[in-house]
Scaffold this motif. Structure first.
Motif, mmCIF file in Angstrom:
data_model
loop_
_atom_site.group_PDB
_atom_site.id
_atom_site.type_symbol
_atom_site.label_atom_id
_atom_site.label_comp_id
_atom_site.label_asym_id
_atom_site.label_seq_id
_atom_site.Cartn_x
_atom_site.Cartn_y
_atom_site.Cartn_z
ATOM 1 N N GLU A 1 0.869 -1.392 0.152
ATOM 2 C CA GLU A 1 0.089 0.547 -0.360
ATOM 3 C C GLU A 1 0.760 1.618 0.286
ATOM 4 O O GLU A 1 0.617 2.116 -0.947
ATOM 5 C CB GLU A 1 -0.983 0.167 1.533
ATOM 6 C CG GLU A 1 -2.122 1.433 1.141
ATOM 7 C CD GLU A 1 -2.645 0.943 2.709
ATOM 8 O OE1 GLU A 1 -3.738 2.306 2.761
ATOM 9 O OE2 GLU A 1 -3.002 0.153 2.951
ATOM 10 N N GLY A 2 1.980 1.153 1.006
ATOM 11 C CA GLY A 2 2.679 2.594 0.613
ATOM 12 C C GLY A 2 4.028 1.748 1.199
ATOM 13 O O GLY A 2 4.719 0.603 1.669
ATOM 14 N N TYR A 3 5.557 3.087 0.915
ATOM 15 C CA TYR A 3 6.922 2.766 1.073
ATOM 16 C C TYR A 3 7.015 1.950 2.363
ATOM 17 O O TYR A 3 7.810 1.041 2.736
ATOM 18 C CB TYR A 3 7.460 4.069 0.882
ATOM 19 C CG TYR A 3 7.641 3.772 -0.503
ATOM 20 C CD1 TYR A 3 7.493 3.160 -1.548
ATOM 21 C CD2 TYR A 3 7.545 5.440 -0.817
ATOM 22 C CE1 TYR A 3 7.716 3.857 -3.013
ATOM 23 C CE2 TYR A 3 7.271 6.198 -2.647
ATOM 24 C CZ TYR A 3 8.080 5.247 -2.681
ATOM 25 O OH TYR A 3 7.553 5.530 -4.399
ATOM 26 N N PRO A 4 6.535 2.615 3.806
ATOM 27 C CA PRO A 4 6.438 2.321 4.923
ATOM 28 C C PRO A 4 5.786 1.067 4.893
ATOM 29 O O PRO A 4 6.628 -0.717 5.423
ATOM 30 C CB PRO A 4 5.626 2.819 6.051
ATOM 31 C CG PRO A 4 5.379 3.874 4.945
ATOM 32 C CD PRO A 4 5.600 3.827 4.192
ATOM 33 N N GLU A 5 4.940 -0.216 4.807
ATOM 34 C CA GLU A 5 4.612 -1.070 4.625
ATOM 35 C C GLU A 5 5.842 -1.868 4.314
ATOM 36 O O GLU A 5 5.734 -3.457 4.255
ATOM 37 C CB GLU A 5 3.359 -1.279 4.372
ATOM 38 C CG GLU A 5 2.433 -0.602 4.964
ATOM 39 C CD GLU A 5 1.179 0.605 5.042
ATOM 40 O OE1 GLU A 5 1.022 1.480 5.155
ATOM 41 O OE2 GLU A 5 2.527 1.841 4.101
ATOM 42 N N GLY A 6 5.676 -1.322 2.613
ATOM 43 C CA GLY A 6 7.146 -2.684 1.672
ATOM 44 C C GLY A 6 7.563 -2.819 2.036
ATOM 45 O O GLY A 6 8.444 -4.295 2.160
ATOM 46 N N VAL A 7 8.318 -2.029 2.740
ATOM 47 C CA VAL A 7 10.028 -2.099 3.236
ATOM 48 C C VAL A 7 9.453 -2.718 4.353
ATOM 49 O O VAL A 7 10.560 -4.079 5.221
ATOM 50 C CB VAL A 7 10.568 -0.947 3.846
ATOM 51 C CG1 VAL A 7 10.452 -0.369 5.352
ATOM 52 C CG2 VAL A 7 12.027 -0.727 3.764
ATOM 53 N N GLN A 8 8.947 -2.985 5.122
ATOM 54 C CA GLN A 8 8.580 -3.966 6.237
ATOM 55 C C GLN A 8 8.525 -5.550 5.981
ATOM 56 O O GLN A 8 8.642 -6.175 6.603
ATOM 57 C CB GLN A 8 7.174 -3.629 6.918
ATOM 58 C CG GLN A 8 7.455 -2.607 8.471
ATOM 59 C CD GLN A 8 6.529 -2.257 9.267
ATOM 60 O OE1 GLN A 8 5.368 -2.718 9.066
ATOM 61 N NE2 GLN A 8 6.163 -0.787 9.084
ATOM 62 N N ARG A 9 7.077 -5.733 4.820
ATOM 63 C CA ARG A 9 7.278 -6.397 3.932
ATOM 64 C C ARG A 9 8.634 -7.309 3.217
ATOM 65 O O ARG A 9 9.178 -8.438 3.368
ATOM 66 C CB ARG A 9 6.200 -6.910 2.998
ATOM 67 C CG ARG A 9 6.416 -8.256 1.990
ATOM 68 C CD ARG A 9 5.687 -7.705 1.201
ATOM 69 N NE ARG A 9 4.664 -6.933 0.904
ATOM 70 C CZ ARG A 9 3.702 -7.046 -0.097
ATOM 71 N NH1 ARG A 9 4.221 -7.154 -1.426
ATOM 72 N NH2 ARG A 9 2.213 -6.222 -0.216
ATOM 73 N N LEU A 10 9.047 -6.311 2.704
ATOM 74 C CA LEU A 10 10.814 -6.885 2.904
ATOM 75 C C LEU A 10 11.612 -7.218 3.432
ATOM 76 O O LEU A 10 12.109 -8.528 3.573
ATOM 77 C CB LEU A 10 11.504 -5.393 1.780
ATOM 78 C CG LEU A 10 11.329 -5.049 0.481
ATOM 79 C CD1 LEU A 10 12.191 -3.848 0.154
ATOM 80 C CD2 LEU A 10 11.519 -6.260 -0.035
ATOM 81 N N VAL A 11 11.492 -6.936 4.686
ATOM 82 C CA VAL A 11 12.901 -7.120 5.641
ATOM 83 C C VAL A 11 12.222 -8.464 6.409
ATOM 84 O O VAL A 11 12.798 -9.211 6.970
ATOM 85 C CB VAL A 11 12.191 -6.502 6.964
ATOM 86 C CG1 VAL A 11 13.337 -6.524 7.884
ATOM 87 C CG2 VAL A 11 13.655 -5.078 6.849
ATOM 88 N N ARG A 12 10.949 -9.241 6.710
ATOM 89 C CA ARG A 12 9.952 -10.114 6.864
ATOM 90 C C ARG A 12 10.498 -10.889 5.891
ATOM 91 O O ARG A 12 10.304 -12.378 5.786
ATOM 92 C CB ARG A 12 8.229 -10.260 7.135
ATOM 93 C CG ARG A 12 8.240 -9.077 7.583
ATOM 94 C CD ARG A 12 6.446 -9.297 8.214
ATOM 95 N NE ARG A 12 5.486 -9.024 7.053
ATOM 96 C CZ ARG A 12 5.178 -8.053 6.738
ATOM 97 N NH1 ARG A 12 5.450 -6.618 7.481
ATOM 98 N NH2 ARG A 12 4.594 -7.429 5.676
ATOM 99 N N GLU A 13 10.470 -10.752 4.289
ATOM 100 C CA GLU A 13 10.402 -11.804 3.322
ATOM 101 C C GLU A 13 12.291 -12.427 3.803
ATOM 102 O O GLU A 13 12.375 -12.991 3.315
ATOM 103 C CB GLU A 13 10.341 -11.408 2.516
ATOM 104 C CG GLU A 13 8.464 -11.154 2.357
ATOM 105 C CD GLU A 13 8.187 -10.246 0.402
ATOM 106 O OE1 GLU A 13 8.847 -9.956 -0.001
ATOM 107 O OE2 GLU A 13 6.506 -11.311 -0.006
ATOM 108 N N SER A 14 12.972 -11.653 3.953
ATOM 109 C CA SER A 14 14.411 -11.601 3.823
ATOM 110 C C SER A 14 14.429 -12.533 4.824
ATOM 111 O O SER A 14 15.811 -13.622 5.187
ATOM 112 C CB SER A 14 15.159 -10.240 4.221
ATOM 113 O OG SER A 14 15.077 -10.275 5.804
ATOM 114 N N VAL A 15 13.818 -12.240 5.778
ATOM 115 C CA VAL A 15 13.582 -13.724 7.150
ATOM 116 C C VAL A 15 13.631 -15.224 6.925
ATOM 117 O O VAL A 15 14.064 -16.073 7.128
ATOM 118 C CB VAL A 15 13.420 -12.785 8.361
ATOM 119 C CG1 VAL A 15 13.084 -14.082 9.571
ATOM 120 C CG2 VAL A 15 13.683 -11.404 8.469
ATOM 121 N N ALA A 16 12.765 -14.611 5.949
ATOM 122 C CA ALA A 16 11.747 -16.147 5.618
ATOM 123 C C ALA A 16 12.813 -16.806 4.206
ATOM 124 O O ALA A 16 12.191 -17.801 4.136
ATOM 125 C CB ALA A 16 10.418 -16.074 5.286
#
Length: 296
Positions: free
Chosen positions: A60-75
């Motif tokens: 939806e926005g850049y804040p949500e996007g970077v949070q998703r990227l951090v989570r996906e990097s862990v996974a």
């Protein structure tokens, strides 16, 4: 694949096949970028049929996007390419999630259109980690009809924050669901106000904050003044972005990237007018405005 790989900011996880390589691309704010991303993917695959571009569901926005990227990097499921806000990519760099791009830019990046100014937006500690793909600045969107109804004029539109607040209060006083002014509670917006006063968020070596000085307090106080003196409502950004083109919001501090969207939304109802931010610093040479937009 030089063009796309030069935009890679996350560790590559592409799955190679005998005939085709698949690259996943992350982006945010589909209301602005969906059409562009579809066109880029289609054009790239037409020129490089050996590559398949897969666009992730946009954030939806850049804040949500970077949070998703951090989570996906862990996974271990991070995409290959990501478009992130200009004020967010250092979050990824700090976690060693992005790859240097220097080797992809060649000896003369400027010959490819990458000017020093563009490169500086993704440069950190002598390394090119990202490339600017869009840029914007904070501006004031104005509804001239509401300004006129409130007794003002675009020819004599205020150039100080005091004047803007006074005019916004007059617009707010029109009643009937009309609001005078709005600005989002957002770090880039605050930094823009801070820059108008000549303040900086941190010192040069990033060891301490500096927005706790007179300029920072003045910039932060604007939010209070907008609310108390001009009746600023507690809109979400989505609410405000609907209210302004609908003709119920007089002055909106927002990204220049939304001008086309607002003009289309307003249609023939009123002429969307843009004014620059006021300059509040006593010494204009100290004024700076952070670049908005995204890097890839």
């Amino acid at each position: 694949m030089r063009t796309l790989l030069a935009a890679t900011v996350l560790a590559l996880t592409a799955t190679s096949a005998a005939a085709q390589t698949e690259l996943r691309v992350h982006y945010a704010i589909p209301t602005i970028w969906a059409e562009t991303q579809d066109a880029l993917a289609e054009a790239f695959m037409k020129e490089h049929p050996e590559v398949r571009i897969v666009l992730d569901g946009p954030a939806e926005g850049y804040p949500e996007g970077v949070q998703r990227l951090v989570r996906e990097s862990v996974a271990g499921t991070a995409p290959d390419v990501a478009y992130v806000g200009l004020n967010r990519w250092r979050i990824l760099e700090d976690r060693d999630l992005i790859q240097p791009l220097d080797d992809f830019l060649g000896e003369n990046p400027e010959a490819q259109g990458y000017t020093p100014a563009l490169l500086s937006l993704g440069h950190y500690q002598d390394t090119q980690y990202a490339l600017a793909t869009s840029a914007s600045t904070l501006v004031m969107y104005v509804n001239p009809d509401l300004v006129e109804q409130a007794g003002g004029s675009m020819e004599d539109f205020p150039t100080t924050f005091d004047g803007v607040i006074e005019l916004a209060a007059d617009i707010d006083a029109l009643g009937d669901g009309i609001d005078g002014v709005w600005i989002d509670r957002h770090d880039w917006r605050f930094q823009s106000l801070l820059g108008s006063y000549g303040g900086l968020p941190m010192n040069a070596d990033e060891t301490d904050i500096t927005f706790d000085d007179e300029a920072g307090i003045a910039a932060a106080t604007l939010y209070q003044r907008f609310a108390e003196e001009a009746g600023m409502p507690s809109y979400t950004d989505s609410d405000a972005r609907q209210a302004f083109p609908a003709g119920t919001l007089g002055i909106m501090f927002e990204s220049s990237s939304l001008q086309t969207r607002f003009e289309q939304g307003a249609g023939d109802n009123f002429e969307v007018t843009v004014r620059p931010l006021p300059i509040a610093a006593e010494d204009p040479s100290n004024v700076w405005f952070p670049t908005g937009g995204r890097r890839s």
